[in-house]
Design a protein around this motif. Structure first.
Motif, short mmCIF file in Angstrom:
data_model
loop_
_atom_site.label_atom_id
_atom_site.label_comp_id
_atom_site.label_asym_id
_atom_site.label_seq_id
_atom_site.Cartn_x
_atom_site.Cartn_y
_atom_site.Cartn_z
N PRO A 112 24.77 39.28 31.39
CA PRO A 112 24.65 37.84 31.71
C PRO A 112 25.80 37.01 31.16
CG PRO A 112 22.59 38.71 30.82
CD PRO A 112 23.62 39.76 30.62
N ASP A 113 26.23 37.31 29.93
CA ASP A 113 27.29 36.53 29.29
C ASP A 113 28.21 37.49 28.53
OD1 ASP A 113 28.93 34.77 28.00
OD2 ASP A 113 27.34 33.58 27.09
N PHE A 114 29.39 37.69 29.09
CA PHE A 114 30.33 38.62 28.46
C PHE A 114 30.84 38.12 27.12
CE2 PHE A 114 30.19 40.67 32.47
CZ PHE A 114 30.72 41.95 32.32
N ASN A 115 30.70 36.85 26.85
CA ASN A 115 31.17 36.29 25.58
C ASN A 115 30.06 36.22 24.54
OD1 ASN A 115 33.88 35.74 26.44
ND2 ASN A 115 33.04 34.06 27.69
N ASP A 116 28.90 36.73 24.86
CA ASP A 116 27.79 36.75 23.90
C ASP A 116 27.00 38.04 24.07
OD1 ASP A 116 25.96 35.99 21.96
OD2 ASP A 116 24.69 34.91 23.40
N VAL A 117 27.65 39.14 23.73
CA VAL A 117 27.00 40.46 23.79
C VAL A 117 26.70 40.87 22.35
CG1 VAL A 117 27.18 42.85 24.52
CG2 VAL A 117 28.25 41.05 25.88
N THR A 185 29.79 60.89 35.81
CA THR A 185 29.23 59.59 36.17
C THR A 185 30.16 58.51 35.66
OG1 THR A 185 26.96 60.41 36.06
CG2 THR A 185 27.26 58.03 35.91
N ALA A 186 30.46 57.52 36.52
CA ALA A 186 31.29 56.39 36.11
C ALA A 186 30.39 55.26 35.60
CB ALA A 186 32.14 55.90 37.28
N TYR A 187 30.94 54.44 34.69
CA TYR A 187 30.19 53.32 34.11
C TYR A 187 30.96 52.04 34.37
CZ TYR A 187 28.32 57.34 31.56
OH TYR A 187 27.79 58.55 31.23
N GLY A 188 30.26 51.05 34.95
CA GLY A 188 30.89 49.77 35.23
C GLY A 188 30.09 48.62 34.65
N TYR A 189 30.76 47.48 34.44
CA TYR A 189 30.14 46.29 33.83
C TYR A 189 30.41 45.11 34.75
CZ TYR A 189 30.05 49.43 29.85
OH TYR A 189 29.83 50.51 29.03
N ILE A 190 29.32 44.45 35.19
CA ILE A 190 29.44 43.37 36.17
C ILE A 190 28.60 42.19 35.72
CG2 ILE A 190 29.86 44.96 38.09
CD1 ILE A 190 26.93 44.59 38.90
N THR A 191 28.80 41.08 36.40
CA THR A 191 28.00 39.88 36.16
C THR A 191 26.82 39.85 37.13
OG1 THR A 191 29.30 38.59 37.74
CG2 THR A 191 30.07 38.63 35.45
N PRO A 192 25.79 39.02 36.85
CA PRO A 192 24.69 38.89 37.81
C PRO A 192 25.16 38.42 39.19
CG PRO A 192 24.04 38.00 35.69
CD PRO A 192 25.50 38.31 35.60
N ALA A 193 26.22 37.61 39.23
CA ALA A 193 26.73 37.14 40.52
C ALA A 193 27.27 38.31 41.34
CB ALA A 193 27.83 36.10 40.30
N THR A 194 27.92 39.25 40.68
CA THR A 194 28.42 40.43 41.39
C THR A 194 27.27 41.29 41.87
OG1 THR A 194 30.46 40.42 40.10
CG2 THR A 194 29.85 42.49 41.17
N LEU A 195 26.19 41.36 41.10
CA LEU A 195 25.02 42.13 41.53
C LEU A 195 24.46 41.53 42.82
CD1 LEU A 195 22.99 44.40 40.87
CD2 LEU A 195 21.67 42.71 39.59
N ALA A 196 24.38 40.20 42.88
CA ALA A 196 23.91 39.54 44.11
C ALA A 196 24.90 39.77 45.25
CB ALA A 196 23.70 38.05 43.86
#
Length: 805
Positions: A112-117, A185-196
Motif C-alpha cells: 500500500p505504501d512503499f515509504n512505510d513498510v 519463481t519470480a517475485y514482484g512488488y506493485i501498488t494497489p493501483a497496479t493490481l487494479a
C-alpha cells in the motif's frame, strides 16, 4: 646453556631426514587446520548474517488471510493484547513470460505504501520508488531467471487470465525470500493501483502481524494469533488461512545448516587424520631413536623428561601447522561464506570473526595432534635401558603370525622374499596400527563423502521416479472435469492426462482455525490436500506404513512423511481431522508414504475430496504424460495446452514441468554436491600424504636390514620388490578396513544430512567408483612411496647399510 635433551631436539630438527619428516607432518596437520578454520569461520559468519538479514526485514510473525483489511481494522488490531504492530498487504500468484517466450510463476506482493513498510521490509537497489502504475519492482535474483534487465517490459497474466505488458521499474532486495533461480519463481512488488490495472480487485486481504511475546516460540505465537482470529470471526470477518512460519528462521536455513555441519564434521576428521599421521611418524622416529633413548636413560634421563622432549616436538609441529593453515583458512572461510550468501540471497554486512573462534581453532590444532601422539610417545619411552640398547630395528612378530609364517615356510614353492615382506608387516605392531588407522580413516572419509553424494543424487532420482508425469498444470479456478480432460487428452503429443485437485489444508484445531507454517512466499512450509484419480496413475509413492489408496475408498487419506511430521500423533487406523478453507473434514488414516522434496501433502480419493470440499465434477490441476519426454517436446506441449485453455477462457495458475522442477532441485543441492566433491579431494590428499610418509619412513627404518639381505646374496631387485610388496599389502589391508569403516560413517552422515534437508534420512548408498578410486590411490601411493626410498636404500654399500642408525 641448553640442556643435553634440548640440544638433541635441535639436532634432530637440523637433520635432513628429520626435516623431511617434520615437513610432511606439518603439511598434514596444516590441511586439517585449514579445513577446520575455514568451515568454523564460514559457520560463524553465515549463522550470524543470515539471522541479521532475515530479522532485519522485520518479518511477519503471522499472516492472517481475511476478506478485507482496512485502516480502521488495523487501528483496532494494533491495540489487541500481544500484538506489537499490524500492516495490510496482499499477494497474487500470476505468471510472467520470459524474454525467450517461456511462462513462469510470478508472485506479486501488493504494497500500500512503499515509504512505510514496517513488516516484511525490502530495500531499493535501483529504479523508481514507488513503481508507477503498470510497472513493478523485481526482486534482484529474478532478473537472471527471466533473462531481463531493468526497464524491459514483459507480458504478465493475472489469475483471471488477463494479459498486460508490465515494465520492470527497478530492482529490490528481499533477503526473506529464497533465490528466484532455486524456486523457479519470480517475485514482484506493485501498488494497489497496479493490481487494479491488471484486472484484479484492488483490495488488501492479508493482515501482517508482529508480536510482543512469542517471537521465538511457535506455541505462544499460535496462542496469541488464535485469540485474535477468534475475535475477528466474532466481529464478522471471514478468517481464512493463518500462516505462522518458523520464528526467526530463513526458509533455507536448514539447508545451509546441513551443509555446514557436514563440512565441519569432515574438516574435523581431516584434522584427526593429521594427528594420526603425526602419531605414526613420531612412532617411526622413536623407533629409529630407540637406542638413543636407551643411552639417555643410561646417563640419568627420566621417562618424563624424554616424554617432554617429544611433546615439545609435537607442539612445535602444531604451531608451525597453525601458522601455515590458519591464515588461508580464514580467507577461504570468508570466501565460502560470500558464495553461500550469494546462493541464498542475503548480504554479508560483516565478515568479522570473534576471537573465541580463533581460540577454538588454535586449541583444536594443538590438542588434537598432541592427544593422539601421546599414545606412541608414552608407550615407546617407557622402554627399559637394556631393551633399548639391544634393539636392532627388527622386532618380533606376534606369536600367531610367527607360527603362520613358520608353517608357510615349509612350502618350497613360496618365494622367501614374499614371506619376508609379509613378516615385516607385523614387526612393529604399534606402527602398523597407526598406519592402518591413518589410511583406513582417510579412505573411509573419502568413500563416505562420495557415498553421501551418491545417496543425495539417489534421493533426487527416487523423487523423480515417484513422479510418473512430465507436466503439471494448475488452474486459477476449478473447471469442468470431463470437457477439460477430453480436450487435453485429444492433443497431439499427449500420451495420457489425469484430473487432480489441490487445496490448501491445515491440521484441525478445536477453535476451527486453519493455521499452517507457510512462509510469505506461499511455498515453503505449505500443507495441501490432493485428490488421486482412480487407477494406477501418475503417482507411485513408497508406502512406509499401512497401504495406498484404493479406488473404492471414500474417506481414506494417506499422508506423506512431511505431513506426518506435522501430525506426529496420528497413527494408521485412526481418524484425523483437517481444516479445508473453513470446512472441517475427517479422514481415516490408512497409510504413510515417503515423498521426497515435496511439501506436506495429504492424499485422498476423488470422491473423498469431493465430499470434503463440496466440489464435485471439477478439477483445478492436470497431470500430463507426453509421448516424448525431452525438454523441447514438453515445452511444445505446454504451449499447446496454454492455447487450448486460453480458448476455453480457463486461466492457469502455475505450470510445472519435470525440467523446471529439476532446475529448481539442482539449485537447492548444487552447493552441497560441490562441497562433497571438494571434501573428497581433501580426504584423498591427506590420505595419500599419510601413505607416502608412512611408507618412506618405514623403508628408512629398515636400512640395516637391507644391508644384511645384500650381504647374504640378495639383489637390489629383490630388496625393492620386498619393500613394494609390503607397502602394497599394508595399503590393501587399509583399503579393506576403509570399506568397512565407511559403512557406519556413511549411514550416520547420511542420516544427519537427510533429516536436516529432507526430514528423511538419506539411503545408505555405496559408490563402487569411490572404492575403486581409493584402491587405486593406496596401491599407486604404496608403490610410489616405497619404490624410490627402497631403491635408494638398496643402492647403499653393504658397509654403509650395516652401520646405518
Amino acid at each position: 646453556m641448553l640442556s643435553p635433551r634440548w640440544k638433541k631436539l635441535a639436532g634432530d630438527l637440523r637433520a635432513m631426514q628429520s626435516r623431511l619428516v617434520m615437513m610432511v607432518m606439518v603439511l598434514a596437520v596444516a590441511v586439517g587446520i585449514f579445513g577446520v578454520t575455514a568451515i568454523l569461520s564460514a559457520y560463524t559468519i553465515l549463522t550470524r548474517e543470515i539471522s541479521v538479514n532475515y530479522l532485519g526485514t522485520h518479518p511477519a510473525a503471522a499472516l492472517i488471510e481475511l476478506d478485507q483489511v482496512d485502516a480502521v481494522l488495523l487501528d483496532v488490531v494494533r491495540r489487541f493484547p500481544g500484538i506489537e504492530d499490524a500492516q495490510a498487504g496482499a499477494s497474487v500468484l500470476s505468471r510472467v513470460q520470459t524474454t525467450t517466450g517461456k511462462w513462469l510463476p510470478l508472485l506479486l506482493f501488493v504494497v500500500p505504501d512503499f515509504n512505510d513498510v514496517r513488516i516484511g521490509r525490502f530495500t531499493r537497489q535501483s529504479g523508481d520508488w514507488p513503481p508507477p502504475t503498470g510497472s513493478m519492482l523485481l526482486e534482484r535474483t529474478a532478473f537472471e531467471l527471466l533473462e531481463a534487465r531493468p526497464g524491459a517490459s514483459l507480458a504478465v497474466q493475472s489469475p483471471d487470465g488477463a494479459r498486460r505488458s508490465m515494465r520492470l521499474a527497478g530492482a529490490v532486495h528481499d533477503p526473506a525470500l529464497a533465490p528466484a533461480m532455486q524456486e523457479q519463481t519470480a517475485y514482484g512488488y506493485i501498488t494497489p493501483a497496479t493490481l487494479a490495472w491488471l484486472g484484479e480487485p484492488a483490495r488488501l486481504h492479508l493482515l501482517k502481524l508482529t508480536l510482543r511475546q512469542g517471537r521465538s516460540d511457535n506455541a505462544a505465537a499460535q496462542d496469541t494469533v488464535g485469540k485474535l482470529a477468534a475475535w475477528l470471526r466474532a466481529q464478522g470477518h471471514k478468517v481464512q488461512e493463518i500462516r505462522i512460519p518458523p520464528p526467526g528462521k530463513h526458509p533455507h536455513q536448514n539447508q545451509m545448516t546441513a551443509i555446514l555441519i557436514m563440512l565441519l564434521l569432515f574438516s574435523s576428521m581431516a584434522l584427526v587424520l593429521g594427528g594420526i599421521l603425526i602419531a605414526s611418524m613420531i612412532d617411526t622416529l622413536l623407533t629409529q631413536q630407540i637406542r638413543q633413548i636407551g643411552i639417555m636413560k643410561a646417563i640419568g634421563a627420566r621417562t618424563a623428561q624424554i616424554v617432554q622432549l617429544y611433546v615439545v616436538l609435537v607442539v612445535l609441529i602444531s604451531l608451525a601447522a597453525l601458522a601455515i593453515g590458519m591464515p588461508p583458512g580464514v580467507m577461504a572461510g570468508r570466501g565460502f561464506a560470500q558464495a553461500i550468501s550469494h546462493e541464498l540471497n542475503f548480504t554479508l554486512y560483516s565478515q568479522a570473526i570473534p576471537a573465541s573462534r580463533y581460540l577454538i581453532a588454535v586449541m583444536a590444532g594443538l590438542l588434537t595432534p598432541l592427544c593422539i601422539a601421546l599414545v606412541p610417545i608414552v608407550r615407546i619411552t617407557r622402554v627399559t635401558v637394556r631393551s633399548a640398547i639391544s634393539d636392532f630395528g627388527v622386532g618380533r612378530p606376534a606369536s600367531g603370525a610367527g607360527n603362520l609364517f613358520a608353517w608357510l615356510g615349509k612350502f618350497a614353492a613360496i618365494d622367501r622374499s614374499y614371506l619376508m615382506s609379509f613378516r615385516n608387516i607385523f614387526r612393529r605392531r604399534g606402527r602398523l596400527v597407526l598406519t592402518l588407522a591413518l589410511l583406513a580413516s582417510a579412505g573411509a572419509m573419502f568413500m563416505t563423502s562420495v557415498n553421501v553424494k551418491s545417496a543425495w543424487e539417489r534421493n533426487l532420482a527416487d523423487a523423480a521416479a515417484d513422479r510418473r508425469y512430465d507436466l503439471e498444470v494448475r488452474l486459477s479456478h476449478p473447471a469442468p472435469h470431463e470437457p477439460m480432460l477430453a480436450a487435453v487428452r485429444a492433443m497431439e503429443g499427449v500420451a495420457w492426462a489425469e484430473a487432480w485437485n489441490v487445496s490448501p489444508a491445515a491440521p484441525a484445531r478445536p477453535d476451527g482455525l486453519d493455521i499452517v507454517r507457510t512462509y510469505p512466499d506461499g511455498g515453503h512450509g505449505s500443507f495441501s490436500l490432493r485428490s488421486v484419480p482412480a487407477g494406477d496413475g501418475s503417482t507411485a509413492l513408497t508406502v512406509l506404513e499401512g497401504r495406498w489408496l484404493r479406488d473404492d475408498d471414500t474417506d481414506a487419506v494417506v499422508l506423506n512423511h512431511v505431513a506426518h511430521a506435522l501430525l506426529p500423533q496420528a497413527k494408521v487406523g485412526q481418524h484425523i481431522a483437517l481444516n479445508l478453507d473453513g470446512r472441517q473434514a475427517r479422514f481415516l488414516l490408512v497409510g504413510i508414504a515417503r515423498e521426497i522434496i515435496t511439501p506436506a501433502s495429504a492424499y485422498t480419493s476423488a470422491r473423498g475430496y469431493a465430499d470434503a470440499t463440496g466440489q464435485a465434477g471439477t478439477l483445478n490441476a492436470l497431470r500430463v504424460v507426453t509421448t516424448r519426454h525431452d525438454t523441447a517436446s514438453v515445452d511444445a506441449i505446454t504451449r499447446r495446452i496454454e492455447q487450448v485453455l486460453e480458448r476455453a477462457n480457463v486461466s492457469m495458475k502455475i505450470v510445472v514441468s519435470e525440467s523446471t522442477l529439476a532446475r529448481a532441485l539442482s539449485g537447492h543441492v548444487s552447493l552441497l554436491i560441490f562441497a562433497l566433491r571438494a571434501m573428497s579431494v581433501v580426504m584423498a590428499i591427506v590420505g595419500t600424504l599419510g601413505l607416502m610418509s608412512a611408507m618412506s619412513t618405514s623403508v628408512l627404518e629398515r636400512t640395516r636390514e637391507f644391508g644384511v639381505m645384500r650381504a647374504v646374496g640378495g639383489t637390489r631387485r629383490i630388496v625393492v620388490r620386498s619393500v613394494v610388496i609390503e607397502a602394497v599389502a599394508i595399503g590393501l589391508m587399509s583399503w579393506c578396513m576403509a570399506v568397512l569403516f565407511s559403512l557406519p560413517l556413511s549411514l550416520l552422515v547420511g542420516r544427519t544430512i537427510g533429516k536436516l534437508a529432507f526430514q528423511w534420512p538419506l539411503p545408505l548408498t555405496l559408490a563402487p567408483l569411490a572404492m575403486l578410486t581409493w584402491l587405486g590411490v593406496v596401491v599407486l601411493g604404496a608403490v610410489g612411496a616405497s619404490a624410490v626410498p627402497a631403491f635408494n636404500a638398496s643402492s647403499l654399500t653393504i658397509q654403509k647399510a650395516l652401520i646405518h642408525l
